[in-house]
Enzyme design. Structure first.
Site, mmCIF file in Angstrom:
data_model
loop_
_atom_site.group_PDB
_atom_site.id
_atom_site.type_symbol
_atom_site.label_atom_id
_atom_site.label_comp_id
_atom_site.label_asym_id
_atom_site.label_seq_id
_atom_site.Cartn_x
_atom_site.Cartn_y
_atom_site.Cartn_z
ATOM 1 N N LEU A 153 -13.526 -21.971 42.100
ATOM 2 C CA LEU A 153 -14.628 -21.471 42.916
ATOM 3 C C LEU A 153 -14.578 -22.244 44.227
ATOM 4 C CD1 LEU A 153 -17.575 -21.378 40.325
ATOM 5 C CD2 LEU A 153 -16.331 -19.414 41.231
ATOM 6 N N ASP A 154 -14.711 -21.548 45.361
ATOM 7 C CA ASP A 154 -14.652 -22.275 46.623
ATOM 8 C C ASP A 154 -15.919 -23.091 46.822
ATOM 9 O OD1 ASP A 154 -16.665 -20.820 48.200
ATOM 10 O OD2 ASP A 154 -15.251 -19.149 48.193
ATOM 11 N N ILE A 155 -15.907 -23.927 47.829
ATOM 12 C CA ILE A 155 -16.993 -24.890 48.024
ATOM 13 C C ILE A 155 -18.349 -24.219 48.228
ATOM 14 C CG2 ILE A 155 -16.618 -25.065 50.527
ATOM 15 C CD1 ILE A 155 -17.270 -28.097 50.225
ATOM 16 N N ASN A 156 -18.362 -23.007 48.764
ATOM 17 C CA ASN A 156 -19.615 -22.312 49.035
ATOM 18 C C ASN A 156 -20.030 -21.347 47.929
ATOM 19 O OD1 ASN A 156 -20.084 -23.491 51.630
ATOM 20 N ND2 ASN A 156 -18.443 -22.205 52.440
ATOM 21 N N THR A 157 -19.307 -21.338 46.822
ATOM 22 C CA THR A 157 -19.636 -20.469 45.694
ATOM 23 C C THR A 157 -20.127 -21.313 44.530
ATOM 24 O OG1 THR A 157 -17.952 -18.886 46.371
ATOM 25 C CG2 THR A 157 -18.763 -18.701 44.121
#
Length: 311
Positions: A153-157
């Protein structure tokens, strides 16, 4: 680390998930049927176990990675280079890059799977050169092996991140051939037309090829912000965001709520994790087309969280 028992909060493992009526974005939703990977005959020779399987179970690497290392001549058994198809037997002396690997401990290691509720701001990596918080510091330490993240999961998810100490299980759940469905709750800023939804379901061209949502449905919201749930079977980087952005729409929040048959527990708070029970592990093994195992330790499931760090 605080430990809090919370009744009736176990995750749902669905052998045949079906799409449910619209729900609030904070509720866990289930999508259409997931294609279950074909089971593989796991008959095991009495003359040992395949090297790839043993090392993958121990989290050393995926079976594909280990096969590549064998081709590159990086593995030795009893001082001799290893060939594909060779098995580890009791008393064998294994080396990777001339370093001794005590592989025997991987044979008896019971599989563990955690459901971690990743918050925005954490990165799915073991070390971050920028000093940002990483998910693995929030998990319990393992005596042997290491935790493997099933997908990223990316940092903003935010949302559901599966982690396990079983490399083979992780590989099965991530491999493109298994077509494991991921479900996300997405908050969109702006109006979404029926034509846009149909286009996203049919497929649009991105910089790395054509992509689409397998399903989209409205799940609530009024005013400028609307919530939608979407499903994809690909694990491409930032795929969900990029699909919406291709239609000039702004994703103001993104949360993964389901991975395959595993649904994020409704009351599992950010920074917390839940460990699957023996029964739930059996269902996950079945979904992945793997034979189950008998864990050496039987423990009651608990929701666990770490103390929040000082800013």
């Amino acid at each position: 680390m605080k430990r809090k028992k919370q009744p009736n909060r176990s995750p749902k493992l669905l052998s045949n998930p079906a799409k449910q009526p619209n729900k609030s974005p904070k509720q866990q939703t289930e999508s259409k049927a997931v294609k279950t990977p074909k089971k593989i005959n796991a008959n095991q020779s009495v003359e040992g176990e395949r090297i790839q399987k043993v090392l993958a179970r121990g989290g050393i690497g995926s079976r594909r990675e280990i096969e590549r290392w064998i081709d590159e001549g990086r593995l030795k058994i009893n001082g001799k280079p290893v060939g594909l198809g060779e098995r580890l037997k009791e008393g064998d002396y294994l080396q990777i890059n001339d370093r001794v690997v005590h592989w025997e401990k991987f044979v008896e290691q019971p599989t563990r799977v955690l459901l971690y509720h990743k918050p925005v701001g954490e990165v799915v990596t073991r070390r971050d050169p920028e000093g940002r918080p990483v998910v693995f510091t929030q998990l319990p330490k393992l005596a042997v092996s290491r935790w493997i993240a099933v997908g990223r999961l990316d940092i903003n998810t935010s949302g559901l991140l599966l982690v396990t100490n079983n490399g083979e299980l992780a590989n099965r759940l991530m491999h493109p051939s298994t077509q494991v469905e991921r479900e996300y709750a997405v908050r969109i800023l702006g109006e979404v037309s029926e034509a846009t939804i149909e286009k996203l379901k049919q497929g649009v061209e991105l910089e790395d090829g054509k992509a689409k949502f397998d399903d989209i449905w409205f799940s609530g919201g009024e005013g400028a912000n609307k919530w939608y749930n979407v499903t994809v079977v690909e694990g491409r980087n930032r795929l969900v965001r990029r699909l919406w952005e291709s239609q000039e729409l702004v994703v103001s929040r993104l949360m993964r709520v389901r991975y395959g048959p595993v649904v994020l527990p409704e009351r599992l708070k950010a920074h917390s994790f839940y460990e699957l029970t023996d029964k739930e592990l059996e269902l996950l093994f079945e979904f992945a087309g793997m034979e189950g195992e008998k864990p050496a330790i039987v423990a009651k499931p608990e929701f666990k969280t770490h103390k929040s760090r000082k800013k």
